[in-house]
Design an enzyme around this catalytic site. Structure first.
Site, short mmCIF file in Angstrom:
data_model
loop_
_atom_site.label_atom_id
_atom_site.label_comp_id
_atom_site.label_asym_id
_atom_site.label_seq_id
_atom_site.Cartn_x
_atom_site.Cartn_y
_atom_site.Cartn_z
N ASP A 130 -66.32 -91.47 -58.94
CA ASP A 130 -65.35 -92.47 -59.39
C ASP A 130 -65.68 -93.14 -60.72
O ASP A 130 -64.91 -93.95 -61.23
CB ASP A 130 -65.16 -93.54 -58.31
CG ASP A 130 -66.47 -94.17 -57.85
OD1 ASP A 130 -67.41 -94.28 -58.67
OD2 ASP A 130 -66.57 -94.54 -56.67
N HIS A 147 -72.10 -84.79 -58.00
CA HIS A 147 -70.83 -84.12 -57.72
C HIS A 147 -69.83 -84.29 -58.85
O HIS A 147 -68.64 -84.04 -58.68
CB HIS A 147 -70.25 -84.63 -56.39
CG HIS A 147 -71.14 -84.32 -55.22
ND1 HIS A 147 -71.12 -85.03 -54.05
CD2 HIS A 147 -72.09 -83.37 -55.07
CE1 HIS A 147 -72.02 -84.53 -53.21
NE2 HIS A 147 -72.62 -83.53 -53.81
N ASN A 257 -76.44 -98.81 -44.14
CA ASN A 257 -75.24 -98.13 -43.68
C ASN A 257 -74.83 -98.70 -42.34
O ASN A 257 -75.69 -99.05 -41.53
CB ASN A 257 -75.46 -96.61 -43.57
CG ASN A 257 -74.18 -95.82 -43.68
OD1 ASN A 257 -73.27 -95.99 -42.88
ND2 ASN A 257 -74.09 -94.95 -44.67
#
Length: 295
Positions: A130, A147, A257
Site C-alpha cells: 500500500d 511483495h 497480533n
C-alpha cells in the site's frame, strides 16, 4: 446415552470412519480457535508493552516485520481477520473496492518511521503493497517491500532499472503474470511494469523488494518485532528467521497480533492487541512523541 442399540452397532462396525470424522471435527475446531481474535486485558497489555519497550531499548539490531494488520486503521482490509479479504471470500461474501490512494499512514506507520529516525529500528520488512511506509517518511533504503508497491512502476530495460513513483495505483491493468502497466519509459520507450509479486510468482526485481537488505538485516538482528502479520506467508522465507543458526543464537521474537500465528510458540512475548494501541503505549514508554502525518 441417546444412541439406540442399532446406532451403537453401526458405529462399532465403522471404527475407521468414526476416527476420521473425529479427526476432522478436531481440526475444524482448531482452525476456528486460531481465527478467533483475542485481546489482552488493559493492565496485562501495559505490562507486556513495558517488557517490549525494554527489549527495544536494549536491542543492538532491531528489525520490524509488518503485515496487513498495521493498515486496518487506515480502512485498508487485512486478509485473515474476521472481516479480512480471504475470510470473506471463503464465506462467499463480496469484497468492496477501496481507493487506497486516499489512505494515510497510521499511528503505527508514523511510530516506526520515528523509531528508525532515532536509530532504535535498523530495518523494516513489509508484506504490504500500500505504500504507506514510504508516505510515513521511512527512507527507501530502510525498507524491503517483499511483495512490491502498488505506486511504483519500473523500466527493466534501463540499467539500472528506472523507477517511477506515482500518486496513483499503477496496477489497474495488471494481474498475475501480466505486469505491463500500459505506460512507457520516457528515457528508452520500453513498456513499464508494476512491482507486485502475486501468489505463485517469484519476485525478481531488486527494488522495491530489496531482498538483499532484508536478508542482511535478519542475519544481524538480535530482536525481531512482528506487527500485524499472520506470518503464514513470512514463515515460508527461512532467510528471515535465521533458521540455519542454533536456537540460542537466533533473534528474540516479539509478536503483536490479535490472532494465532505459526511462530507463537517461538516468541519471547506475544502481545494480543491492536497495533496502534500497542505502538501508542510503546512510544510513551520510550519517551517519544508520535509525529503527525503531513500529506
Amino acid at each position: 446415552a441417546e444412541r439406540s442399540p442399532e446406532e451403537c452397532q453401526v458405529l462399532s462396525e465403522s471404527e475407521d470412519i468414526v476416527r476420521e470424522l473425529e479427526r476432522r471435527r478436531k481440526r475444524r475446531e482448531r482452525l476456528r480457535r486460531r481465527q478467533e481474535e483475542v485481546c489482552d486485558e488493559p493492565e496485562e497489555l501495559k505490562r507486556k508493552v513495558t517488557e517490549l519497550a525494554a527489549a527495544v531499548r536494549n536491542a543492538k539490531h532491531l528489525v520490524i516485520y509488518t503485515g496487513a494488520g498495521i493498515s486496518t486503521a487506515a480502512s485498508i482490509p487485512d486478509y485473515r481477520g474476521p472481516n479480512g479479504i480471504w475470510t470473506l471470500l471463503q464465506k462467499g461474501r463480496t469484497i468492496r473496492a477501496a481507493d487506497l490512494s486516499e489512505a494515510e499512514p497510521t499511528l503505527t506507520h508514523m511510530s516506526i518511521a520515528c523509531l528508525h529516525k532515532h536509530n532504535l529500528v535498523q530495518h523494516v520488512v513489509s508484506q504490504n503493497c500500500d505504500g504507506l511506509h514510504l508516505r510515513s517518511g521511512l527512507p527507501r533504503e530502510a525498507i524491503s517491500e517483499l511483495h512490491g508497491n502498488m505506486y511504483i512502476e519500473v523500466c527493466t530495460s534501463c540499467t539500472p532499472n528506472r523507477e517511477y513513483v506515482r500518486v496513483f495505483d499503477v496496477t489497474e491493468r495488471t494481474a498475475l503474470h501480466r505486469h505491463h502497466t500500459g505506460r512507457m519509459c520516457h528515457k528508452c520507450g520500453a513498456q513499464l511494469r508494476d512491482t507486485i509479486v502475486h501468489f505463485g510468482e517469484k519476485g525478481t526485481l531488486r527494488q522495491p523488494l530489496n531482498w538483499e537488505a532484508a536478508t542482511e538485516a535478519a542475519s544481524k538482528a538480535d530482536v525481531i518485532l512482528c506487527l500485524g502479520s499472520s506470518l503464514k506467508v513470512l514463515k515460508k522465507y527461512p532467510r528471515l528467521w535465521c533458521m540455519s543458526k542454533p536456537p540460542t543464537r537466533r533473534p528474540k521474537l516479539y509478536i503483536v497480533n490479535l490472532q494465532w500465528t505459526p511462530k507463537d510458540d517461538l516468541a519471547a512475548l506475544k502481545l494480543h492487541g491492536r497495533c496502534d494501541d500497542v505502538m501508542r503505549l510503546l512510544m510513551a514508554g520510550l519517551g517519544l512523541g508520535v509525529p503527525r502525518y503531513d500529506r
